[in-house]
Scaffold this motif. Sequence first.
Motif, PDB file in Angstrom:
ATOM      1  N   ASN A 299      -2.873   5.377  -3.807  1.00 25.01           N
ATOM      2  CA  ASN A 299      -3.795   6.500  -3.620  1.00 25.01           C
ATOM      3  C   ASN A 299      -3.054   7.803  -3.852  1.00 25.01           C
ATOM      4  N   VAL A 300      -3.409   8.513  -4.917  1.00 28.59           N
ATOM      5  CA  VAL A 300      -2.833   9.827  -5.197  1.00 28.59           C
ATOM      6  C   VAL A 300      -3.940  10.867  -5.363  1.00 28.59           C
ATOM      7  N   THR A 301      -5.102  10.580  -4.830  1.00 33.42           N
ATOM      8  CA  THR A 301      -6.205  11.528  -4.920  1.00 33.42           C
ATOM      9  C   THR A 301      -5.865  12.825  -4.201  1.00 33.42           C
ATOM     10  N   GLY A 302      -6.412  13.936  -4.662  1.00 33.01           N
ATOM     11  CA  GLY A 302      -6.146  15.219  -4.037  1.00 33.01           C
ATOM     12  C   GLY A 302      -4.843  15.850  -4.466  1.00 33.01           C
ATOM     13  N   ASN A 303      -4.237  15.358  -5.547  1.00 29.82           N
ATOM     14  CA  ASN A 303      -3.047  15.958  -6.142  1.00 29.82           C
ATOM     15  C   ASN A 303      -3.404  16.515  -7.525  1.00 29.82           C
ATOM     16  N   PRO A 304      -2.653  17.490  -8.011  1.00 30.02           N
ATOM     17  CA  PRO A 304      -2.947  18.031  -9.349  1.00 30.02           C
ATOM     18  C   PRO A 304      -2.380  17.171 -10.486  1.00 30.02           C
TER      19      PRO A 304
ATOM     20  N   ARG B 204       3.288  -2.262 -15.644  1.00 28.12           N
ATOM     21  CA  ARG B 204       4.634  -2.802 -15.550  1.00 28.12           C
ATOM     22  C   ARG B 204       5.193  -2.674 -14.135  1.00 28.12           C
ATOM     23  N   ALA B 205       5.044  -1.483 -13.552  1.00 23.94           N
ATOM     24  CA  ALA B 205       5.646  -1.218 -12.241  1.00 23.94           C
ATOM     25  C   ALA B 205       4.918  -1.944 -11.115  1.00 23.94           C
ATOM     26  N   PHE B 206       3.579  -2.038 -11.247  1.00 25.00           N
ATOM     27  CA  PHE B 206       2.762  -2.616 -10.176  1.00 25.00           C
ATOM     28  C   PHE B 206       1.861  -3.708 -10.755  1.00 25.00           C
ATOM     29  N   PRO B 207       2.395  -4.869 -11.055  1.00 24.97           N
ATOM     30  CA  PRO B 207       1.623  -5.904 -11.766  1.00 24.97           C
ATOM     31  C   PRO B 207       0.425  -6.447 -10.989  1.00 24.97           C
ATOM     32  N   ARG B 208       0.392  -6.284  -9.665  1.00 28.31           N
ATOM     33  CA  ARG B 208      -0.715  -6.811  -8.881  1.00 28.31           C
ATOM     34  C   ARG B 208      -1.676  -5.691  -8.417  1.00 28.31           C
ATOM     35  N   LEU B 209      -1.505  -4.495  -8.963  1.00 28.64           N
ATOM     36  CA  LEU B 209      -2.339  -3.363  -8.548  1.00 28.64           C
ATOM     37  C   LEU B 209      -3.796  -3.611  -8.922  1.00 28.64           C
ATOM     38  N   TRP B 210      -4.668  -3.495  -7.922  1.00 30.82           N
ATOM     39  CA  TRP B 210      -6.093  -3.670  -8.188  1.00 30.82           C
ATOM     40  C   TRP B 210      -6.916  -2.428  -7.857  1.00 30.82           C
ATOM     41  N   ARG B 211      -6.285  -1.458  -7.185  1.00 30.81           N
ATOM     42  CA  ARG B 211      -7.032  -0.239  -6.858  1.00 30.81           C
ATOM     43  C   ARG B 211      -6.107   0.964  -6.958  1.00 30.81           C
ATOM     44  N   VAL B 212      -6.453   1.917  -7.795  1.00 23.39           N
ATOM     45  CA  VAL B 212      -5.724   3.166  -7.890  1.00 23.39           C
ATOM     46  C   VAL B 212      -6.739   4.306  -7.869  1.00 23.39           C
ATOM     47  N   THR B 213      -6.516   5.293  -7.022  1.00 27.36           N
ATOM     48  CA  THR B 213      -7.419   6.436  -6.926  1.00 27.36           C
ATOM     49  C   THR B 213      -6.617   7.711  -7.139  1.00 27.36           C
ATOM     50  N   TYR B 214      -7.128   8.575  -8.073  1.00 22.28           N
ATOM     51  CA  TYR B 214      -6.477   9.861  -8.307  1.00 22.28           C
ATOM     52  C   TYR B 214      -7.472  10.842  -8.903  1.00 22.28           C
TER      53      TYR B 214
ATOM     54  N   ARG C 134       0.842  -1.203   0.000  1.00 23.00           N
ATOM     55  CA  ARG C 134       0.000   0.000   0.000  1.00 23.00           C
ATOM     56  C   ARG C 134       0.872   1.245   0.000  1.00 23.00           C
ATOM     57  N   LEU C 135       0.574   2.165  -0.911  1.00 24.97           N
ATOM     58  CA  LEU C 135       1.280   3.437  -1.011  1.00 24.97           C
ATOM     59  C   LEU C 135       0.255   4.558  -1.073  1.00 24.97           C
ATOM     60  N   ASP C 136       0.256   5.416  -0.064  1.00 25.09           N
ATOM     61  CA  ASP C 136      -0.731   6.495   0.040  1.00 25.09           C
ATOM     62  C   ASP C 136      -0.022   7.842  -0.037  1.00 25.09           C
ATOM     63  N   LEU C 137      -0.289   8.575  -1.115  1.00 29.75           N
ATOM     64  CA  LEU C 137       0.280   9.903  -1.332  1.00 29.75           C
ATOM     65  C   LEU C 137      -0.822  10.944  -1.501  1.00 29.75           C
ATOM     66  N   ALA C 138      -1.979  10.675  -0.960  1.00 27.98           N
ATOM     67  CA  ALA C 138      -3.155  11.523  -1.177  1.00 27.98           C
ATOM     68  C   ALA C 138      -2.984  12.906  -0.563  1.00 27.98           C
ATOM     69  N   ASP C 139      -3.655  13.877  -1.188  1.00 33.40           N
ATOM     70  CA  ASP C 139      -3.744  15.239  -0.657  1.00 33.40           C
ATOM     71  C   ASP C 139      -2.379  15.878  -0.455  1.00 33.40           C
ATOM     72  N   ASN C 140      -1.621  15.892  -1.542  1.00 35.64           N
ATOM     73  CA  ASN C 140      -0.361  16.615  -1.584  1.00 35.64           C
ATOM     74  C   ASN C 140      -0.390  17.570  -2.780  1.00 35.64           C
ATOM     75  N   GLN C 141       0.769  17.933  -3.305  1.00 35.53           N
ATOM     76  CA  GLN C 141       0.847  18.885  -4.419  1.00 35.53           C
ATOM     77  C   GLN C 141       1.628  18.303  -5.590  1.00 35.53           C
ATOM     78  N   LEU C 142       1.513  16.998  -5.778  1.00 37.90           N
ATOM     79  CA  LEU C 142       2.254  16.309  -6.831  1.00 37.90           C
ATOM     80  C   LEU C 142       1.605  16.551  -8.187  1.00 37.90           C
ATOM     81  N   ILE C 143       2.438  16.848  -9.176  1.00 37.37           N
ATOM     82  CA  ILE C 143       1.921  16.998 -10.535  1.00 37.37           C
ATOM     83  C   ILE C 143       2.225  15.763 -11.379  1.00 37.37           C
ATOM     84  N   GLY C 144       3.035  14.851 -10.837  1.00 29.81           N
ATOM     85  CA  GLY C 144       3.337  13.618 -11.559  1.00 29.81           C
ATOM     86  C   GLY C 144       4.158  12.687 -10.691  1.00 29.81           C
ATOM     87  N   ILE C 145       4.252  11.443 -11.127  1.00 27.63           N
ATOM     88  CA  ILE C 145       5.062  10.442 -10.443  1.00 27.63           C
ATOM     89  C   ILE C 145       5.882   9.698 -11.489  1.00 27.63           C
ATOM     90  N   GLU C 146       7.179   9.639 -11.294  1.00 26.88           N
ATOM     91  CA  GLU C 146       8.069   8.934 -12.205  1.00 26.88           C
ATOM     92  C   GLU C 146       8.095   7.458 -11.834  1.00 26.88           C
TER      93      GLU C 146
END
Length: 256
Positions: free
Chosen positions: A230-235, A246-256, A205-217
């Motif tokens: 979770n990257v919801t609440g970012n621009p 490719r990066a997250f082959p088992r990802l089943w939930r992404v929110t942004y 689990r990786l939660d980066l919600a409600d920050n000021q990120l414009i992208g993720i490399e």
Amino acid sequence: MVVIKLSALVLLCMAALASARYQRYICQVIEDDWCTLQKIYITSRTDLRGLRFPDDQFEKIRIGQHYNFADTDSVVSIFSGGLFRRMSRARYLQINAVRMQGIDIPDTVLELDVSNNWISRIYIDPDKVYSVRKLKMKNNLVTSVASFKYLNQLEELDMSENLVHLVNFELFSFIPYIRIIDFAHNRLLEVRAGDIDLVLYYLERLDLADNQLIGIELKKWTFPSLRMLNVTGNPIQRLDYFELQRAFPRLWRVTY
């Protein structure tokens, strides 16, 4: 008679001095093997002389209140190594809402919860081996986590509601067993991938919600077990679907 009176006075003064310097805390509440301590007042590293804690029986110790931050009954401004040595048998510590400003991370604790404080100063000794598996620092004033690379046994890290503006994920190359990372509600402007190809086999689990990120490399990341992002609440305008696969082959939930 004068000698007797003077001797009695000396004894009284010595007794008063001893009582002023010696204080043994006992558990006000014992519940589910947790020892809860109350009415502790420590405002500096030197406020330790004569303090005694229930160190012979309890591995789980709570200080402070856990239901109302405003009405805490304890103050522990600095949680120092000297203070921890007075409760060194503890392996599970919860020290919430005590107006803590600085902490020396104890090296033998397995789970440490210091949420709802004022922590801005964290000391981690690079020459020590730390045992902490779960670290909760929610709702503090932390601005940097670079020194956390020495906490290489970490499995869960909750840094939500702090003031962190940059996370270089290369630090997690030193923390191979991490399963949960939470930086929600910080001031993140950037999440750096680092200079290496980072593989975190256990991250779920990786939660980066409600920050000021414009992208993720994502090109240097491979998290084979990641299930929730979770990257919801970012621009962030969009996430590359193929890079996510490719990066997250088992990802089943992404929110942004």
